[in-house]
Design a protein around this motif. Structure first.
Motif, short mmCIF file in Angstrom:
data_model
loop_
_atom_site.label_atom_id
_atom_site.label_comp_id
_atom_site.label_asym_id
_atom_site.label_seq_id
_atom_site.Cartn_x
_atom_site.Cartn_y
_atom_site.Cartn_z
N ASN A 50 3.11 -2.14 3.82
CA ASN A 50 2.71 -0.74 3.58
C ASN A 50 3.96 0.11 3.50
OD1 ASN A 50 1.47 1.89 3.80
ND2 ASN A 50 1.92 1.80 6.00
N ILE A 51 4.00 1.02 2.51
CA ILE A 51 5.14 1.94 2.42
C ILE A 51 4.69 3.39 2.64
CG2 ILE A 51 5.12 2.17 -0.12
CD1 ILE A 51 8.30 1.86 0.10
N GLY A 52 3.40 3.58 2.94
CA GLY A 52 2.89 4.91 3.30
C GLY A 52 3.24 5.24 4.75
N HIS A 53 2.95 6.46 5.16
CA HIS A 53 3.48 6.92 6.46
C HIS A 53 2.87 6.22 7.67
CE1 HIS A 53 5.90 9.66 8.85
NE2 HIS A 53 4.87 9.72 9.69
N PHE A 54 1.55 6.01 7.65
CA PHE A 54 0.91 5.43 8.85
C PHE A 54 0.41 4.01 8.60
CE2 PHE A 54 0.39 9.95 10.26
CZ PHE A 54 1.17 9.83 11.39
N ASP A 55 0.23 3.26 9.70
CA ASP A 55 -0.13 1.85 9.58
C ASP A 55 -1.62 1.62 9.36
OD1 ASP A 55 -0.86 2.71 12.06
OD2 ASP A 55 -0.10 0.97 13.15
N ASN A 56 -2.40 2.71 9.23
CA ASN A 56 -3.84 2.50 9.02
C ASN A 56 -4.20 2.21 7.56
OD1 ASN A 56 -3.25 5.06 8.19
ND2 ASN A 56 -4.91 6.08 9.28
N GLU A 57 -3.19 2.13 6.66
CA GLU A 57 -3.50 1.74 5.27
C GLU A 57 -3.95 0.27 5.24
OE1 GLU A 57 -1.33 3.09 1.94
OE2 GLU A 57 -0.45 4.78 2.98
N ILE A 58 -3.41 -0.50 6.18
CA ILE A 58 -3.78 -1.91 6.30
C ILE A 58 -4.55 -2.05 7.61
CG2 ILE A 58 -2.86 -4.25 6.59
CD1 ILE A 58 -0.39 -3.35 5.01
N ASP A 59 -5.69 -2.72 7.58
CA ASP A 59 -6.51 -2.82 8.80
C ASP A 59 -5.92 -3.86 9.76
OD1 ASP A 59 -8.40 -2.69 10.73
OD2 ASP A 59 -10.12 -3.04 9.40
N MET A 60 -4.83 -3.45 10.41
CA MET A 60 -4.15 -4.35 11.35
C MET A 60 -5.04 -4.64 12.56
SD MET A 60 -1.37 -5.24 10.00
CE MET A 60 -0.69 -6.11 11.42
N ALA A 61 -5.90 -3.68 12.90
CA ALA A 61 -6.79 -3.87 14.06
C ALA A 61 -7.71 -5.06 13.79
CB ALA A 61 -7.58 -2.61 14.32
N TRP A 62 -8.27 -5.13 12.58
CA TRP A 62 -9.14 -6.26 12.21
C TRP A 62 -8.37 -7.57 12.26
CZ3 TRP A 62 -8.81 -10.06 8.58
CH2 TRP A 62 -9.98 -10.83 8.35
N THR A 73 0.84 -1.19 0.00
CA THR A 73 0.00 0.00 0.00
C THR A 73 0.88 1.25 0.00
OG1 THR A 73 -0.16 -0.10 2.42
CG2 THR A 73 -1.94 -1.11 1.16
N ALA A 74 0.53 2.22 -0.84
CA ALA A 74 1.36 3.42 -1.02
C ALA A 74 0.49 4.63 -1.25
CB ALA A 74 2.30 3.21 -2.21
N THR A 75 -0.61 4.73 -0.49
CA THR A 75 -1.60 5.78 -0.77
C THR A 75 -1.58 6.96 0.19
OG1 THR A 75 -3.32 4.85 0.66
CG2 THR A 75 -3.20 3.97 -1.60
N GLY A 76 -1.09 6.76 1.42
CA GLY A 76 -1.26 7.80 2.44
C GLY A 76 -2.72 7.90 2.88
N ASN A 77 -3.54 6.96 2.43
CA ASN A 77 -4.95 6.93 2.81
C ASN A 77 -5.18 5.75 3.76
OD1 ASN A 77 -7.68 7.46 2.89
ND2 ASN A 77 -7.99 7.36 0.67
N LYS A 78 -6.39 5.63 4.29
CA LYS A 78 -6.63 4.53 5.25
C LYS A 78 -7.52 3.46 4.63
CE LYS A 78 -10.58 6.66 7.43
NZ LYS A 78 -11.37 6.76 8.63
N ASP A 79 -7.55 2.30 5.30
CA ASP A 79 -8.46 1.21 4.92
C ASP A 79 -8.28 0.74 3.48
OD1 ASP A 79 -9.48 1.48 7.46
OD2 ASP A 79 -11.14 2.79 6.84
N ILE A 80 -7.06 0.59 3.04
CA ILE A 80 -6.81 0.11 1.67
C ILE A 80 -6.91 -1.41 1.64
CG2 ILE A 80 -5.15 0.07 -0.24
CD1 ILE A 80 -6.35 2.86 0.49
#
Ligand code: NAI
Length: 434
Positions: A300-312, A276-283
């Motif tokens: 994920n190579i974007g800044h924050f870990d919310n691109e991938i739903d790790m919580a789920w 994931t390289a979007t800087g967006n969430k929930d990809i």
């Protein structure tokens, strides 16, 4: 922060190794070294107390020591829990600089580290300059320590995601300081984000998994600067790359660069590797995980870990988590394994050492010029987000030409007049897109 802790790193004994690598990096960072030569003697940053929050790597060590050479006092934390190179942090600590960073800290420690950088030395003088990557330091100061704002002359922000947060603040009327957007210097986003990721993405997947890249199907979400570099990285290694996008312009670019462009719901089923390289969430969310192939690698190579739903993933399949080695975890979802790198945090800094020195020299020369400008001319700026002027962008590039043997032609006065620029530049209008 009442008591002064001079530094906190993993192992100060790593300092000598770190120093040797810093020396090698200096030779690859001509921009920073020439800034030291140009401004070092006059110490224009004298009096500046720069708190920095940016991946504590070898390259960042060269940035820190450049700021010090220019007269600043500096404190440092890393902007990601996995991105510190412990030998770099040790070398910086051994040089007497207050650094609070180690690889593999937890979130509480992360905040603690940033907090330590706000006050300098025994006499606990507060920071007066912010150098940030992603906005966590900025948020801490503006939200938790607003009383410190009056002494601060400005913010320089490194990355797309941090700049987004600054623009939000302008919109909401909550930016009390001038800020310089480093990311949108051409010599930052069109180089670091692109060519940097081109080198560091595949490097990180290889270091983490040793997987054969050639022939694999890789999906890259987002075809902005980071996505372009990431897709090139994977293609260069022989992977067959599919891109996902929401923007028709970037989608068309990807297609005309020769990539398949598909919806994530379909692409993910074919993927051996997902980036994931979007800087967006929930990809990448639950249904994507559930439809992946056995042994799919997800990062994920974007800044924050919310691109991938790790919580789920952790909620539903946390019990199956099997750590292969630090930053490489296997989860089992309905009988199929998924390999997640760096817990969904930016993989090139979590599983490898980030971008090479040469490209970071471009980014960090912009950072240094921005710090100089804000320190010396803060009152000329309103509480808005600025980019550095074109002539400085061109200067940063020109400082990197000789090292790689690039020779420039020179416009004749007649040619310059014909295309409407000055012989010495700037060579493009501000709206030119490169
Ligand atoms: P960008 O804005 O140039 O590109 C992001 C792209 O993602 C855009 O083209 C956008 O249309 C697309 N996108 C947004 N939502 C999407 C969705 N749901 N599905 C598919 N595509 C979608 O941003 P840039 O500069 O490429 O940065 C991306 C992220 O990477 C940011 O978080 C940035 O801070 C970070 N970054 C990471 C670096 C690293 O070394 N790991 C280096 C530089 C930036």
């Amino acid at each position: 922060v009442e008591t002064y802790i001079k530094y906190k790193v993993k192992d100060i004994a790593l300092a000598e190794w770190g120093r040797k690598e810093i020396k090698l990096a200096e030779a690859e960072m001509p921009g920073l070294m020439s800034i030291r030569k140009e401004f070092g003697p006059s110490k224009p940053l004298k009096g500046a107390r720069v708190a920095g929050c940016l991946h504590m790597t070898i390259q960042t060590a060269v940035l820190i020591e450049t700021l010090i050479e220019l007269g600043a006092e500096v404190t440092w934390s890393s902007c990601n829990i996995f991105s510190t190179q412990d030998h770099a942090a040790a070398a910086i600590a051994a040089a007497g600089i207050s650094v609070y960073a180690w690889k593999g800290m937890n979130e509480e420690e992360f905040d603690w580290c940033i907090e330590q950088t706000l006050f300098f030395g025994e006499d606990r003088k507060p920071l007066n300059m912010i150098l940030d990557d992603g906005g966590d330091l900025t948020n801490m100061v503006l939200d938790k320590y607003p009383e410190l704002v009056k002494d601060i002359r400005g913010i320089s922000e490194e990355t797309t995601t941090g700049v987004l947060r600054l623009h939000e603040r302008v919109k909401n009327g909550t930016l009390p300081l001038p800020a310089i957007n480093i990311n949108d210097s051409v010599t930052k986003s069109k180089f670091d984000n692109k060519y940097g990721c081109k080198e560091s993405l595949v490097d990180s997947i290889r270091r983490a998994t040793d997987i054969m890249m050639a022939g694999k199907v890789a999906v890259v979400a987002g075809y902005g600067d980071v996505g372009k570099g990431s897709a090139l990285s994977l293609r260069g290694a022989g992977a067959r790359v599919i891109v996902t996008e929401i923007d028709p312009i970037c989608a068309l670019q990807a297609a005309m660069d020769g990539f398949e462009v598909k919806k994530m719901d379909d692409a993910v089923k074919r993927a051996d590797i997902v980036v994931t390289a979007t800087g967006n969430k929930d990809i990448i969310v639950g249904r994507h995980f559930e439809s992946m192939k056995d042994k799919a690698i997800v990062c994920n190579i974007g800044h924050f870990d919310n691109e991938i739903d790790m919580a789920w993933l952790n909620k539903n399949y946390g019990a199956t988590k099997d750590t292969i080695k630090p930053q490489v975890d296997k989860y089992t979802i309905k009988g199929k394994d998924v390999i997640v790198l760096a817990e969904g945090r930016l993989v090139n800094l979590g599983c490898a050492t980030g971008h090479p020195s040469f490209v970071m020299s471009n980014s960090f020369t912009n950072q240094t010029l921005a710090q100089l400008e804000l320190w010396q001319n803060s009152s000329k700026y309103e509480n808005k987000v600025y980019t550095l002027p074109k002539h400085l962008d061109e200067k940063v590039a020109s400082l990197h030409l000789e090292k790689i043997g690039v020779e420039l032609d020179v416009l004749s006065p007649d040619q310059a007049k014909y295309i409407g620029v000055a012989v010495e530049g700037p060579f493009k209008s501000d709206s030119y897109r490169y």
